[in-house]
Scaffold this active site. Structure first.
Site, PDB file in Angstrom:
ATOM      1  CE  LYS A  52      -3.785  -2.529   2.159  1.00 64.19           C
ATOM      2  NZ  LYS A  52      -4.572  -2.887   3.345  1.00 64.19           N
ATOM      3  CD  GLN A  96      -3.501  -4.719   6.439  1.00 65.14           C
ATOM      4  OE1 GLN A  96      -3.668  -3.650   5.879  1.00 65.14           O
ATOM      5  NE2 GLN A  96      -3.883  -5.857   5.890  1.00 65.14           N
ATOM      6  CG  ASP A 119      -9.364  -0.481   5.165  1.00 64.83           C
ATOM      7  OD1 ASP A 119      -9.164  -0.890   4.007  1.00 64.83           O
ATOM      8  OD2 ASP A 119      -8.592  -0.668   6.115  1.00 64.83           O
TER       9      ASP A 119
HETATM   10  N1  GUN Z   1      -6.860  -7.285   6.251  1.00 64.79           N
HETATM   11  C1  GUN Z   1      -7.205  -7.991   5.157  1.00 64.79           C
HETATM   12  N2  GUN Z   1      -7.725  -7.169   4.209  1.00 64.79           N
HETATM   13  C2  GUN Z   1      -7.696  -5.925   4.722  1.00 64.79           C
HETATM   14  C3  GUN Z   1      -8.089  -4.655   4.214  1.00 64.79           C
HETATM   15  O1  GUN Z   1      -8.590  -4.499   3.092  1.00 64.79           O
HETATM   16  N3  GUN Z   1      -7.899  -3.596   5.068  1.00 64.79           N
HETATM   17  C4  GUN Z   1      -7.371  -3.752   6.311  1.00 64.79           C
HETATM   18  N4  GUN Z   1      -7.259  -2.664   7.069  1.00 64.79           N
HETATM   19  N5  GUN Z   1      -7.011  -4.925   6.814  1.00 64.79           N
HETATM   20  C5  GUN Z   1      -7.158  -6.000   6.015  1.00 64.79           C
END
Ligand code: GUN
Length: 292
Positions: A52, A96, A119
């Site tokens: 990211k 995350q 998100d």
């Molecule tokens: N863990 C697995 N997929 C995601 C996501 O799209 N965002 C976040 N914050 N954690 C994750």
């Protein structure tokens, strides 16, 4: 069979975003700034968060990575979320997941300002998604829908079977594809660990989306001739032929299924890159929504 190349589709989106950033710079406007909180050292989470941050660099966004040890108290994390909510230089941020067991994920998610929740996990954004109101769509489902749309796949009236009902993927993608939108208007069946006659249900899917994290679970027998197969699974499995000792494996038995379906996503290079592209789209929107 046609490969649903998430990497190529995400690359086109990233080019569009890089151009938008370039134009903003030329006009002296603010550059989008994404922050990410990572707790602990889980290899998968670290890879995703690094990807990211790297994508931010590539398209010209600013990024900030905030890391905590596994043992970080919940109050410290909540205080950081509060400070990011108030920080005017940050347009959007993510925490995350998963978080360590001693931290209440929903409490953290609910502490995020919905206008910075790129998100799309905050209950306000989930509610907006359900009602088809403006808000942030969760990145993985949004990426799947974008992949379907950019590859000209018809969804209206199709039977979509979703394996898994997680808050991050299964639940939101089911809602998004059932809405009266394009893509959308699917007849959706959500399946989970208690579902009976799973094989028969999957066999009737025009679009099959698997998000359960069980390598090779979806076999040839479960897939209808000509179906569209979307594989959200990314499990690390041992692979002694690789220097790092592992590789990613999806939920779908790709080699057995590929010749039976019309479209299929690879793992890696399918849904993963689209998730990151969607997060970037949300971050740009978060900034634009504030009139910056
Ligand atoms: N863990 C697995 N997929 C995601 C996501 O799209 N965002 C976040 N914050 N954690 C994750």
């Amino acid at each position: 069979m046609q490969l649903l190349d998430g990497k190529a589709t995400a690359d086109s989106i990233k080019k569009e975003l890089a151009l938008a950033v370039k134009l903003r710079k030329e006009q002296g406007k603010k550059i989008p700034h994404l922050a990410a909180i990572l707790v602990g050292n889980d290899g998968g989470s670290l890879t995703y968060v690094n990807a990211k941050v790297k994508t931010c660099d590539l398209i010209g966004f600013e990024s900030t990575l905030i890391r905590y040890d596994d043992s970080v108290p919940e109050e410290i994390l909540l205080a950081k979320v509060k400070s990011l909510n108030e920080d005017k230089s940050i347009d959007g941020f993510i925490v995350q997941l998963p978080l360590p067991k001693h931290i209440d994920e929903m409490k953290i998610t609910q502490a995020i300002d919905p206008l910075k929740d790129v998100d799309g996990f905050h209950p306000v954004n989930i509610g907006n998604m359900v009602l088809d109101l403006p808000g942030f769509l969760p990145a993985t489902p949004a990426g799947i829908v974008e992949l379907i749309s950019r590859n000209g796949i018809e969804t209206s009236g199709k039977h979509c079977v979703v394996l898994g009902r997680s808050n991050i993927v299964g639940m939101p993608v089911s809602i998004m594809l059932a809405r009266n939108t394009t893509p959308g208007n699917c007849t959706v069946t959500i399946t989970h660990s208690r579902t009976q006659n799973l094989v028969e249900i999957c066999q009737s899917a025009d679009i099959l989306i698997s998000a359960i994290g069980r390598p090779g679970f979806v076999t040839k027998e479960m897939v209808k001739e000509g179906a569209v197969v979307i594989d959200v699974g990314t499990t690390r499995v041992e692979d002694s032929t690789r220097a790092r000792g592992w590789r990613l494996r999806g939920d779908v038995d790709f080699d057995a299924v590929k010749d039976k379906c019309s479209f299929i996503t690879p793992v890696p290079g399918g849904v993963g890159p689209m998730t990151i592209a969607s997060l970037m789209i949300n971050t740009l929107r978060a900034m634009e929504l504030k009139g910056k």
